[in-house]
Design a protein around this motif. Structure first.
Motif, PDB file in Angstrom:
ATOM      1  N   GLN A  18       0.822  -1.214   0.000  1.00  0.00           N
ATOM      2  CA  GLN A  18       0.000   0.000   0.000  1.00  0.00           C
ATOM      3  C   GLN A  18       0.859   1.269   0.000  1.00  0.00           C
ATOM      4  OE1 GLN A  18      -3.120   0.854  -0.248  1.00  0.00           O
ATOM      5  NE2 GLN A  18      -4.316  -0.991   0.133  1.00  0.00           N
ATOM      6  N   PRO A  19       0.549   2.201  -0.873  1.00  0.00           N
ATOM      7  CA  PRO A  19       1.229   3.502  -0.809  1.00  0.00           C
ATOM      8  C   PRO A  19       0.640   4.324   0.331  1.00  0.00           C
ATOM      9  CG  PRO A  19      -0.434   3.545  -2.518  1.00  0.00           C
ATOM     10  CD  PRO A  19      -0.430   2.139  -1.975  1.00  0.00           C
ATOM     11  N   LYS A  20       1.354   5.335   0.758  1.00  0.00           N
ATOM     12  CA  LYS A  20       0.816   6.235   1.779  1.00  0.00           C
ATOM     13  C   LYS A  20      -0.030   7.288   1.075  1.00  0.00           C
ATOM     14  CE  LYS A  20       4.558   5.612   5.117  1.00  0.00           C
ATOM     15  NZ  LYS A  20       5.617   6.273   5.933  1.00  0.00           N
ATOM     16  N   ILE A  21      -1.336   7.177   1.246  1.00  0.00           N
ATOM     17  CA  ILE A  21      -2.270   8.064   0.549  1.00  0.00           C
ATOM     18  C   ILE A  21      -2.819   9.083   1.538  1.00  0.00           C
ATOM     19  CG2 ILE A  21      -4.381   8.211  -0.810  1.00  0.00           C
ATOM     20  CD1 ILE A  21      -3.920   5.326  -1.678  1.00  0.00           C
ATOM     21  N   THR A  22      -2.311  10.287   1.452  1.00  0.00           N
ATOM     22  CA  THR A  22      -2.739  11.369   2.335  1.00  0.00           C
ATOM     23  C   THR A  22      -3.361  12.479   1.500  1.00  0.00           C
ATOM     24  OG1 THR A  22      -0.972  10.873   3.907  1.00  0.00           O
ATOM     25  CG2 THR A  22      -2.007  13.050   4.068  1.00  0.00           C
ATOM     26  N   TYR A  23      -4.502  12.988   1.950  1.00  0.00           N
ATOM     27  CA  TYR A  23      -5.200  14.074   1.267  1.00  0.00           C
ATOM     28  C   TYR A  23      -4.882  15.397   1.959  1.00  0.00           C
ATOM     29  CZ  TYR A  23      -8.435  10.724  -1.034  1.00  0.00           C
ATOM     30  OH  TYR A  23      -8.991   9.721  -1.795  1.00  0.00           O
ATOM     31  N   ALA A  24      -4.662  16.436   1.166  1.00  0.00           N
ATOM     32  CA  ALA A  24      -4.401  17.766   1.720  1.00  0.00           C
ATOM     33  C   ALA A  24      -5.370  18.786   1.121  1.00  0.00           C
ATOM     34  CB  ALA A  24      -2.964  18.197   1.453  1.00  0.00           C
ATOM     35  N   LEU A  25      -5.703  19.796   1.906  1.00  0.00           N
ATOM     36  CA  LEU A  25      -6.560  20.886   1.432  1.00  0.00           C
ATOM     37  C   LEU A  25      -5.845  22.211   1.618  1.00  0.00           C
ATOM     38  CD1 LEU A  25      -7.740  22.543   4.084  1.00  0.00           C
ATOM     39  CD2 LEU A  25      -9.263  20.591   4.246  1.00  0.00           C
ATOM     40  N   ALA A  26      -6.324  23.220   0.921  1.00  0.00           N
ATOM     41  CA  ALA A  26      -5.729  24.549   1.057  1.00  0.00           C
ATOM     42  C   ALA A  26      -6.746  25.599   0.656  1.00  0.00           C
ATOM     43  CB  ALA A  26      -4.478  24.675   0.186  1.00  0.00           C
ATOM     44  N   ILE A  27      -6.708  26.716   1.345  1.00  0.00           N
ATOM     45  CA  ILE A  27      -7.579  27.844   1.017  1.00  0.00           C
ATOM     46  C   ILE A  27      -6.946  28.633  -0.133  1.00  0.00           C
ATOM     47  CG2 ILE A  27      -8.554  30.016   1.882  1.00  0.00           C
ATOM     48  CD1 ILE A  27      -8.573  28.726   4.670  1.00  0.00           C
ATOM     49  N   VAL A  28      -7.750  28.976  -1.120  1.00  0.00           N
ATOM     50  CA  VAL A  28      -7.247  29.733  -2.267  1.00  0.00           C
ATOM     51  C   VAL A  28      -6.902  31.149  -1.817  1.00  0.00           C
ATOM     52  CG1 VAL A  28      -7.799  30.587  -4.576  1.00  0.00           C
ATOM     53  CG2 VAL A  28      -8.600  28.331  -3.851  1.00  0.00           C
ATOM     54  N   THR A  29      -5.722  31.596  -2.166  1.00  0.00           N
ATOM     55  CA  THR A  29      -5.200  32.890  -1.705  1.00  0.00           C
ATOM     56  C   THR A  29      -6.133  34.053  -2.054  1.00  0.00           C
ATOM     57  OG1 THR A  29      -2.947  32.054  -1.978  1.00  0.00           O
ATOM     58  CG2 THR A  29      -3.215  34.441  -1.782  1.00  0.00           C
ATOM     59  N   LYS A  30      -6.689  34.029  -3.240  1.00  0.00           N
ATOM     60  CA  LYS A  30      -7.531  35.128  -3.699  1.00  0.00           C
ATOM     61  C   LYS A  30      -9.010  34.953  -3.347  1.00  0.00           C
ATOM     62  CE  LYS A  30      -4.565  36.459  -7.594  1.00  0.00           C
ATOM     63  NZ  LYS A  30      -4.496  36.669  -9.073  1.00  0.00           N
ATOM     64  N   SER A  31      -9.332  33.967  -2.536  1.00  0.00           N
ATOM     65  CA  SER A  31     -10.734  33.759  -2.147  1.00  0.00           C
ATOM     66  C   SER A  31     -11.266  34.981  -1.407  1.00  0.00           C
ATOM     67  CB  SER A  31     -10.858  32.540  -1.235  1.00  0.00           C
ATOM     68  OG  SER A  31     -12.126  32.515  -0.603  1.00  0.00           O
ATOM     69  N   PRO A  32     -12.456  35.463  -1.779  1.00  0.00           N
ATOM     70  CA  PRO A  32     -13.058  36.596  -1.070  1.00  0.00           C
ATOM     71  C   PRO A  32     -13.772  36.168   0.209  1.00  0.00           C
ATOM     72  CG  PRO A  32     -14.467  35.947  -2.874  1.00  0.00           C
ATOM     73  CD  PRO A  32     -13.237  35.073  -2.965  1.00  0.00           C
ATOM     74  N   ASN A  33     -13.754  34.836   0.476  1.00  0.00           N
ATOM     75  CA  ASN A  33     -14.493  34.292   1.623  1.00  0.00           C
ATOM     76  C   ASN A  33     -13.541  33.604   2.602  1.00  0.00           C
ATOM     77  OD1 ASN A  33     -17.134  34.916   0.394  1.00  0.00           O
ATOM     78  ND2 ASN A  33     -16.603  33.289  -1.061  1.00  0.00           N
TER      79      ASN A  33
END
Length: 321
Positions: free
Chosen positions: A199-214
């Motif tokens: 099994q590979p190490k499957i990690t999910y990442a998220l990030a807030i978009v820099t130009k998001s107005p919210n």
């Protein structure tokens, strides 16, 4: 029926390649890998979700697509966008495992991943540019069967949802997907496990978009995803928690056994076990429910039985004899 949801997800992912999205009444706009088509609306049905290949979504955001948050099926895409200043610092939010699924009727009689090397087997995979496709190649290379399996690949899809749909409809004999894809609808699929050592190490990442107005709403969403309640929803849908809890051993039964015998280890956090030893001697084991079935190795000596997972170890006195 859940099979309808599978097919709808596949159609949705195909439409998203052309810039479509799953519209909601309000909330923020989230671009997410297709393996999260089912789970994210359970966290908040008021957001606007666009599901598809993490790589494609990253490109769309880089080109100015109006997203507030990117939720990738890997860490590579968010890291690249962060380096380019497109998103803020990524945060890991869940994990997954790779699996093989076959139609419930299993017409090709596939019982293990090695059966995929047999002549005439029709296999669906995701393209290597898609995270799940990249993980598939890693597993096959690790097991030394990549050329033989690739010879049986009849279609390379743009998402795991498309692979699931092909298998569920019986258009192929097997497909490589995430375990969470199988959990969506086990009624129409049969699971073939990928060996833990491959099994590979499957990690999910998220990030807030820099130009998001919210920004404030996006930050609130990240906190919701990482909260115990949010993580529980991911686990319910077949994903893995960010880190395995340290195992504990409550009981070994019987507490004395001869070499070759099978003992049962009960406790907590045993599902993610990676190894079991008896006074240092490696022992074969399998997970059964929340317990472990351990075979006493031939050269084992009395001492302690030790269970290990990525987060730590637990030991209990054990006698061989």
């Amino acid at each position: 029926m859940k099979i309808v949801a599978l097919l709808a997800a596949a159609v949705l992912c195909a439409s998203l390649a052309g810039g479509a999205s799953a519209k909601r009444a309000s909330g923020i706009t989230i671009f997410a890998g297709s393996s999260m088509t089912t789970v994210l609306p359970q966290l908040d049905a008021d957001n606007t979700y666009s599901f598809g290949s993490s790589t494609t979504l990253g490109t769309q955001i880089t080109n100015g697509a109006p997203a507030d948050v990117l939720m990738s099926a890997n860490t590579t895409v968010p890291a690249a966008l962060y380096a380019a200043g497109v998103v803020e610092k990524p945060v890991n939010y869940t994990r997954n495992t790779l699996a093989v699924v076959v139609p419930k009727s299993n017409p090709a009689g596939i019982k293990s991943i090695y059966d995929l090397t047999k002549s005439g087997v029709k296999i669906a995979v995701a393209a290597s540019s898609v995270p799940v496709g990249s993980y598939t190649v890693q597993v096959l290379n690790q097991m030394g069967i990549n050329p033989a399996v690739q010879a049986n690949v009849v279609t390379k899809e743009t998402s795991d949802a498309n692979v699931v749909a092909k298998v569920a409809l019986g258009q192929v004999d097997a497909g490589f997907v995430y375990l969470s894809d199988y959990v969506i609808d086990p009624t129409h699929l049969t699971l073939i496990k990928v060996p833990a050592w491959a099994q590979p190490k499957i990690t999910y990442a998220l990030a807030i978009v820099t130009k998001s107005p919210n920004q404030a709403a996006a930050q609130a969403w990240v906190k919701k995803v990482l909260s115990p309640a949010g993580q529980a929803i991911f686990v319910k849908n077949g994903f893995l928690p960010l880190a395995n809890a340290v195992p504990t051993i409550a009981k070994v039964s019987p507490a004395t056994a001869k070499a070759g015998a099978t003992v049962t280890v009960t406790g907590t956090n045993l599902r993610g076990t990676t190894s079991v030893t008896i006074q240092g001697a490696p022992a074969r084991f399998r997970v059964v429910g929340a317990a472990l079935k351990v075979t006493v190795p031939p050269r084992a000596k009395s001492g302690v039985i030790t269970v290990t997972n990525p987060s730590g170890t637990a030991s209990k006195p054990f006698r061989v004899g």
